[in-house]
Write a protein that holds these residues in place. Structure first.
Motif, PDB file in Angstrom:
ATOM      1  N   SER A 195       0.838  -1.198   0.000  1.00 60.73           N
ATOM      2  CA  SER A 195       0.000   0.000   0.000  1.00 60.73           C
ATOM      3  C   SER A 195       0.872   1.247   0.000  1.00 60.73           C
ATOM      4  O   SER A 195       1.587   1.515   0.976  1.00 60.73           O
ATOM      5  CB  SER A 195      -0.917  -0.003   1.233  1.00 60.73           C
ATOM      6  OG  SER A 195      -1.601   1.229   1.343  1.00 60.73           O
ATOM      7  N   LYS A 197      -0.372   4.302  -0.030  1.00 61.23           N
ATOM      8  CA  LYS A 197      -1.048   5.254   0.856  1.00 61.23           C
ATOM      9  C   LYS A 197      -0.643   5.039   2.307  1.00 61.23           C
ATOM     10  O   LYS A 197      -0.381   5.988   3.046  1.00 61.23           O
ATOM     11  CB  LYS A 197      -2.562   5.122   0.689  1.00 61.23           C
ATOM     12  CG  LYS A 197      -3.365   6.117   1.501  1.00 61.23           C
ATOM     13  CD  LYS A 197      -4.849   5.964   1.222  1.00 61.23           C
ATOM     14  CE  LYS A 197      -5.663   6.974   2.036  1.00 61.23           C
ATOM     15  NZ  LYS A 197      -7.128   6.835   1.765  1.00 61.23           N
ATOM     16  N   LYS A 198      -0.584   3.768   2.722  1.00 64.48           N
ATOM     17  CA  LYS A 198      -0.231   3.448   4.100  1.00 64.48           C
ATOM     18  C   LYS A 198       1.265   3.237   4.291  1.00 64.48           C
ATOM     19  O   LYS A 198       1.746   3.182   5.416  1.00 64.48           O
ATOM     20  CB  LYS A 198      -0.973   2.185   4.541  1.00 64.48           C
ATOM     21  CG  LYS A 198      -2.489   2.328   4.574  1.00 64.48           C
ATOM     22  CD  LYS A 198      -3.139   1.032   5.032  1.00 64.48           C
ATOM     23  CE  LYS A 198      -4.656   1.165   5.088  1.00 64.48           C
ATOM     24  NZ  LYS A 198      -5.304  -0.107   5.525  1.00 64.48           N
TER      25      LYS A 198
END
Length: 245
Positions: A195, A197-198
């Motif tokens: 991910s 985003k994370k």
């Protein structure tokens, strides 16, 4: 040993550069041209340098281009033991088809599914990638497209003995990861995703068996990893990469 990432239209393909040749892990349907383009234009190598083509599981975005790439390179094919076998999947995970269908439908309704599979921006990015298509020569007429090897847990990759097979059911019964034991590098397919985003690894939303996935994560957490190369998303490096899962 070096692992090259090829970010194709639908999947991250990985090229393992060994001492005696190249192995390619995961090739999407009609994605072999991106792998061949990278081999020629970025690595400065030739298709004939590829000796092994394999997948982490049998979904079309991971195994759909194996036969085409293997034919172009005159390479051997290796697949997880249960890939392509409905009988083996049903015997070991009878409810898997139901879970996969339900979780796939739910995932398909999320905006990120559009971004991953249908976004025109990905088409634009893919058109910028180097590509190469091989005209089939005489040896390809003898190529039957059948796997030369079926990989089981604990096996080592043919011709690349430093890489070990880890059976990791959960996303699908046939899912496997490939571990470089001395360096702690894991090629994870859809068992682990990166991910951006994370900025961390996540588990897939599409599952065949949640209980098996939990056990798979425990198995992977017992390994000493330094880097994870996922089937989708970003490569993650460092220590304690799986502690949060």
């Amino acid at each position: 040993m070096q692992v090259h990432q090829v970010k194709g239209r639908h999947v991250n393909s990985y090229i393992i550069e060994g001492t005696d040749g190249l192995a390619v892990v995961d090739v999407a349907y009609r994605g072999e041209k991106y792998v061949l383009g990278y081999i020629r234009e970025v690595m400065g190598r030739q298709p004939a340098d590829v000796s092994l083509v394999l997948c982490t599981h049998g979904d079309p975005d991971h195994g759909g281009g194996l036969r085409q790439l293997a034919a172009a390179c005159n390479a051997m094919i290796a697949v997880p033991y249960a890939t392509g076998s409905t009988r083996r999947k049903l015997l070991n995970d009878p409810t898997g088809i139901f879970y996969r269908l339900v979780t796939s439908l739910i995932e398909g309704l999320r905006p990120r599914a559009w971004a991953m599979y249908a976004s025109p921006h990905r088409d634009t990015a893919a058109r910028l990638l180097p590509t190469y298509e091989v005209l089939q020569d005489s040896h390809s007429h003898q190529f039957n497209g059948k796997p030369d090897f079926r990989l089981k847990h604990g096996h080592h990759l043919p011709g690349f003995p430093e890489w070990r097979v880890i059976h990791t059911p959960g996303h699908s019964w046939d899912s496997c990861c490939y571990l470089h034991e001395s360096k702690g590098v894991l090629i994870s397919g859809d068992t682990l995703l990166g991910s951006g985003k994370k900025n961390q690894l996540v588990t897939p939303s599409v599952l065949s068996n949640p209980a098996q996935m939990k056990q798979t994560i425990k198995t992977l957490q017992s390994l000493t990893l330094t880097a994870v190369y996922p089937g989708h998303g970003h490569i993650l490096e460092g220590r304690h990469l799986l502690d949060h899962l």
